[in-house]
Design a protein around this motif. Sequence first.
Motif, PDB file in Angstrom:
ATOM      1  N   ASP A  73       0.858  -1.180   0.000  1.00  0.00           N
ATOM      2  CA  ASP A  73       0.000   0.000   0.000  1.00  0.00           C
ATOM      3  C   ASP A  73       0.896   1.232   0.000  1.00  0.00           C
ATOM      4  O   ASP A  73       1.132   1.864   1.018  1.00  0.00           O
ATOM      5  N   SER A  74       1.406   1.566  -1.179  1.00  0.00           N
ATOM      6  CA  SER A  74       2.338   2.684  -1.314  1.00  0.00           C
ATOM      7  C   SER A  74       1.876   3.570  -2.457  1.00  0.00           C
ATOM      8  O   SER A  74       0.873   3.310  -3.115  1.00  0.00           O
ATOM      9  N   ALA A  75       2.645   4.618  -2.720  1.00  0.00           N
ATOM     10  CA  ALA A  75       2.247   5.594  -3.737  1.00  0.00           C
ATOM     11  C   ALA A  75       2.128   4.975  -5.118  1.00  0.00           C
ATOM     12  O   ALA A  75       1.229   5.318  -5.893  1.00  0.00           O
ATOM     13  N   TRP A  76       3.033   4.044  -5.463  1.00  0.00           N
ATOM     14  CA  TRP A  76       3.028   3.450  -6.808  1.00  0.00           C
ATOM     15  C   TRP A  76       3.740   2.097  -6.741  1.00  0.00           C
ATOM     16  O   TRP A  76       4.911   1.975  -7.084  1.00  0.00           O
ATOM     17  N   PRO A  77       3.052   1.023  -6.329  1.00  0.00           N
ATOM     18  CA  PRO A  77       3.723  -0.253  -6.087  1.00  0.00           C
ATOM     19  C   PRO A  77       3.947  -1.115  -7.321  1.00  0.00           C
ATOM     20  O   PRO A  77       4.638  -2.137  -7.237  1.00  0.00           O
ATOM     21  N   MET A  78       3.367  -0.746  -8.469  1.00  0.00           N
ATOM     22  CA  MET A  78       3.486  -1.571  -9.671  1.00  0.00           C
ATOM     23  C   MET A  78       3.125  -0.758 -10.904  1.00  0.00           C
ATOM     24  O   MET A  78       2.694   0.398 -10.794  1.00  0.00           O
ATOM     25  N   TYR A  79       3.328  -1.346 -12.068  1.00  0.00           N
ATOM     26  CA  TYR A  79       2.972  -0.729 -13.344  1.00  0.00           C
ATOM     27  C   TYR A  79       1.504  -0.333 -13.343  1.00  0.00           C
ATOM     28  O   TYR A  79       0.634  -1.103 -12.957  1.00  0.00           O
ATOM     29  N   CYS A  80       1.235   0.905 -13.784  1.00  0.00           N
ATOM     30  CA  CYS A  80      -0.133   1.450 -13.811  1.00  0.00           C
ATOM     31  C   CYS A  80      -0.789   1.453 -12.439  1.00  0.00           C
ATOM     32  O   CYS A  80      -2.023   1.330 -12.324  1.00  0.00           O
ATOM     33  N   HIS A  81       0.017   1.543 -11.399  1.00  0.00           N
ATOM     34  CA  HIS A  81      -0.374   1.813 -10.014  1.00  0.00           C
ATOM     35  C   HIS A  81      -0.969   0.646  -9.239  1.00  0.00           C
ATOM     36  O   HIS A  81      -0.619   0.424  -8.093  1.00  0.00           O
ATOM     37  N   ASP A  82      -1.932  -0.104  -9.794  1.00  0.00           N
ATOM     38  CA  ASP A  82      -2.674  -1.073  -8.994  1.00  0.00           C
ATOM     39  C   ASP A  82      -2.982  -2.324  -9.797  1.00  0.00           C
ATOM     40  O   ASP A  82      -2.679  -2.399 -10.984  1.00  0.00           O
ATOM     41  N   VAL A  83      -3.615  -3.308  -9.143  1.00  0.00           N
ATOM     42  CA  VAL A  83      -3.847  -4.598  -9.794  1.00  0.00           C
ATOM     43  C   VAL A  83      -4.832  -4.494 -10.948  1.00  0.00           C
ATOM     44  O   VAL A  83      -4.812  -5.314 -11.869  1.00  0.00           O
ATOM     45  N   ARG A  84      -5.704  -3.477 -10.935  1.00  0.00           N
ATOM     46  CA  ARG A  84      -6.637  -3.264 -12.046  1.00  0.00           C
ATOM     47  C   ARG A  84      -6.011  -2.414 -13.141  1.00  0.00           C
ATOM     48  O   ARG A  84      -6.630  -2.197 -14.172  1.00  0.00           O
ATOM     49  N   ASP A 108      24.877   4.078 -17.509  1.00  0.00           N
ATOM     50  CA  ASP A 108      25.076   4.130 -18.965  1.00  0.00           C
ATOM     51  C   ASP A 108      24.276   3.078 -19.724  1.00  0.00           C
ATOM     52  O   ASP A 108      24.704   2.611 -20.785  1.00  0.00           O
ATOM     53  N   VAL A 109      23.132   2.701 -19.199  1.00  0.00           N
ATOM     54  CA  VAL A 109      22.232   1.763 -19.894  1.00  0.00           C
ATOM     55  C   VAL A 109      20.851   2.394 -19.949  1.00  0.00           C
ATOM     56  O   VAL A 109      20.355   2.930 -18.953  1.00  0.00           O
ATOM     57  N   GLU A 110      20.210   2.328 -21.132  1.00  0.00           N
ATOM     58  CA  GLU A 110      18.904   2.938 -21.302  1.00  0.00           C
ATOM     59  C   GLU A 110      17.864   2.288 -20.400  1.00  0.00           C
ATOM     60  O   GLU A 110      18.002   1.133 -19.989  1.00  0.00           O
ATOM     61  N   VAL A 111      16.785   3.036 -20.120  1.00  0.00           N
ATOM     62  CA  VAL A 111      15.707   2.567 -19.258  1.00  0.00           C
ATOM     63  C   VAL A 111      14.418   2.504 -20.066  1.00  0.00           C
ATOM     64  O   VAL A 111      13.967   3.507 -20.620  1.00  0.00           O
ATOM     65  N   THR A 112      13.835   1.315 -20.175  1.00  0.00           N
ATOM     66  CA  THR A 112      12.568   1.161 -20.880  1.00  0.00           C
ATOM     67  C   THR A 112      11.415   0.845 -19.932  1.00  0.00           C
ATOM     68  O   THR A 112      10.264   1.149 -20.228  1.00  0.00           O
ATOM     69  N   GLY A 113      11.702   0.214 -18.801  1.00  0.00           N
ATOM     70  CA  GLY A 113      10.659  -0.080 -17.830  1.00  0.00           C
ATOM     71  C   GLY A 113      10.334   1.129 -16.972  1.00  0.00           C
ATOM     72  O   GLY A 113      11.124   2.076 -16.872  1.00  0.00           O
ATOM     73  N   GLY A 114       9.182   1.111 -16.339  1.00  0.00           N
ATOM     74  CA  GLY A 114       8.769   2.210 -15.480  1.00  0.00           C
ATOM     75  C   GLY A 114       9.195   2.007 -14.035  1.00  0.00           C
ATOM     76  O   GLY A 114       9.500   0.888 -13.608  1.00  0.00           O
ATOM     77  N   PRO A 115       9.234   3.091 -13.259  1.00  0.00           N
ATOM     78  CA  PRO A 115       9.591   2.988 -11.845  1.00  0.00           C
ATOM     79  C   PRO A 115       8.414   2.569 -10.978  1.00  0.00           C
ATOM     80  O   PRO A 115       7.249   2.717 -11.368  1.00  0.00           O
ATOM     81  N   VAL A 116       8.724   2.045  -9.786  1.00  0.00           N
ATOM     82  CA  VAL A 116       7.727   1.823  -8.731  1.00  0.00           C
ATOM     83  C   VAL A 116       8.254   2.474  -7.457  1.00  0.00           C
ATOM     84  O   VAL A 116       9.457   2.743  -7.338  1.00  0.00           O
ATOM     85  N   ILE A 117       7.358   2.718  -6.511  1.00  0.00           N
ATOM     86  CA  ILE A 117       7.701   3.489  -5.311  1.00  0.00           C
ATOM     87  C   ILE A 117       7.187   2.747  -4.088  1.00  0.00           C
ATOM     88  O   ILE A 117       6.040   2.269  -4.077  1.00  0.00           O
ATOM     89  N   ASP A 118       8.001   2.665  -3.034  1.00  0.00           N
ATOM     90  CA  ASP A 118       7.559   1.968  -1.823  1.00  0.00           C
ATOM     91  C   ASP A 118       7.020   2.957  -0.779  1.00  0.00           C
ATOM     92  O   ASP A 118       6.892   4.163  -1.032  1.00  0.00           O
ATOM     93  N   GLU A 119       6.726   2.443   0.415  1.00  0.00           N
ATOM     94  CA  GLU A 119       6.098   3.248   1.465  1.00  0.00           C
ATOM     95  C   GLU A 119       7.005   4.363   1.978  1.00  0.00           C
ATOM     96  O   GLU A 119       6.514   5.371   2.494  1.00  0.00           O
ATOM     97  N   GLN A 120       8.309   4.193   1.857  1.00  0.00           N
ATOM     98  CA  GLN A 120       9.255   5.227   2.306  1.00  0.00           C
ATOM     99  C   GLN A 120       9.609   6.213   1.192  1.00  0.00           C
ATOM    100  O   GLN A 120      10.421   7.111   1.399  1.00  0.00           O
ATOM    101  N   GLY A 121       9.011   6.048   0.042  1.00  0.00           N
ATOM    102  CA  GLY A 121       9.307   6.925  -1.079  1.00  0.00           C
ATOM    103  C   GLY A 121      10.507   6.510  -1.890  1.00  0.00           C
ATOM    104  O   GLY A 121      10.906   7.229  -2.820  1.00  0.00           O
ATOM    105  N   VAL A 122      11.114   5.355  -1.583  1.00  0.00           N
ATOM    106  CA  VAL A 122      12.243   4.844  -2.369  1.00  0.00           C
ATOM    107  C   VAL A 122      11.732   4.409  -3.735  1.00  0.00           C
ATOM    108  O   VAL A 122      10.676   3.781  -3.844  1.00  0.00           O
ATOM    109  N   ILE A 123      12.490   4.744  -4.784  1.00  0.00           N
ATOM    110  CA  ILE A 123      12.095   4.446  -6.153  1.00  0.00           C
ATOM    111  C   ILE A 123      12.933   3.282  -6.663  1.00  0.00           C
ATOM    112  O   ILE A 123      14.151   3.232  -6.447  1.00  0.00           O
ATOM    113  N   TYR A 124      12.292   2.349  -7.372  1.00  0.00           N
ATOM    114  CA  TYR A 124      12.974   1.190  -7.927  1.00  0.00           C
ATOM    115  C   TYR A 124      12.775   1.179  -9.441  1.00  0.00           C
ATOM    116  O   TYR A 124      11.658   1.352  -9.934  1.00  0.00           O
ATOM    117  N   ILE A 125      13.868   0.964 -10.170  1.00  0.00           N
ATOM    118  CA  ILE A 125      13.801   0.913 -11.623  1.00  0.00           C
ATOM    119  C   ILE A 125      14.946   0.043 -12.109  1.00  0.00           C
ATOM    120  O   ILE A 125      15.992  -0.063 -11.445  1.00  0.00           O
TER     121      ILE A 125
END
Length: 571
Positions: A73-84, A108-125
Amino acid sequence: MSFGTDIVSKEQVDIEDYSRYLYPEYYDCFNVNEIPDYIEQCSMDEFQDYEISESQDIDNSEEPILQLDGPMDSAWPMYCHDVRRTGRSPYSTADNPGTEKWRFDTDDVEVTGGPVIDEQGVIYIGNTVLFAIYPNGTLKWKYDHPHRIDSSPAIDENDVLYFGTTLGWPNYFYAIFSNNGTLKWKYDLGYDDVHSSPVIGDDGTIYYSTDDGWENGSWSGSIRALNPDGTFKWRYITDHVVYSSPAIGDDGTIYCGSHDSNLYALYPNNGSLKWKYQTGDWVARGPSIADDGTIYFGSWDGYLYAVYPNGTLKWKTTGEYHASTTPVTAPDGTIYIGYEYLAAINPDDGSVKWAFDPGPYTTIRGGNPCISAEGTIFFGTHIGETDGGELIAVNPDGTEKWRIMLANDWIWSAPAIGEDGTIYVGSENDGYHPGSWGYLHAIGKLDPDAPTAPIIDGEINGGIGNEYEYTFKSTSSLGRNVYYYIEWGDNTAKDWFGPFNSGDEVKATHKYNSEGTFTIKARAKDTENLWGPWGEFKVTITRNKVTANSFLFQLLNGFLQLQKIFLNLIK
């Protein structure tokens, strides 16, 4: 495979009896004719090896361990925000001015996937590395793996990140502890590639899809499920590759598209087919599910489809707007989908409310739209072949709010919205300017304690090929040392250099190799990675800077007409 004290193999019993041994509860739920050919579906997946970290111990005590299930239950835990996959954030971006707060170099490597965010605001990509990045743009940890991540990870309530890889033998589906970036387990996928973003069920099951390549004379793909401990749950094989990211309905139904032109609805417990809906071409992007259960999805036949939960058609668009992204749904039900335009679709009948043109030769592909609480829509673009990528913000009425150029190749990353209204998105660049192939960008309000915009001074008028010195001065209100970044306005840049004392005048030199008027832009950041605003300075460069002391000019002294001709030639 053990059942009580007996050991049974597939060779000892026929497939139906073997399925009854393995999954007797499924025969209580379905007619025998509805049971999937389960053993043929799963192939050898069930018997593949997987690895579990040594730190994952088994607790044999009588007291149960509290285990949370489902997505975080965080700001953005997965692609397109939620399970729906609604793409809808509960947080406002009303104060977001569209300014780059910071950018993080993704090795030095391109990024094609989107980020996700946890409860502490840490971003993963991810790319060839999974990065964990603090909200101020500094590295928390990174997890190296041998192949590529082309999609967004997902994070569950137990602080575990899930993602799959591509372009490897073998590929793996990973579970990584988010607190320290260590491996929990990995599941061997062989040659099969994961281009989809996983989704997490309420019971902790992880659903994803794969491109299984060329099998038995045709392309093949799968929709799959893993248990939270990394063991095989089920696999449903389709008639072509699957890039679509699965979505989960309120009743648990798994929805996913395939390049075989079908949208599939599967039962979550065993992966058996509930129904499928056929379109005229690939269903390459994932579906989205409305509040009333309607499933929206695009097909490469050009249509956006709305299908009832029973698999019957509600409506489809006219085909005027190519549907190339996962649809997202606003609180009022409006659907947004894009390719050559960002189209706003009426949920009642599929009519087009408005269409926003992002610009000439510009498309919306991987930069899937997302929606803030006040209804602003954000998406990334692909300009020309490799001519740049912008993040664009559009108001709910279809008017432009702002845009910012972030990449000189493109943006194929789906944006995510943080709790403070910051937008995070990845990019792909050419590796030469501003110097890296890929970045994670943070777009939002600058910190009021960030250093001031640099004051720039130096030669205003110059000649081609001459080196000129310019000075830069920025001040930190907190007295911190500062670093400088300079863009010279001729598609070259000087990367961050420093640190320097706050308020000290710093010198840098540059030589222009063409004539014109150039805008030097510079900004400063402090030792805590707070980035300040841009300072600007205009410079005009001509073919040569001629003065009355020029040797050739002096030789022509007394020949006024020749002097005029000479001056015209060198302009």
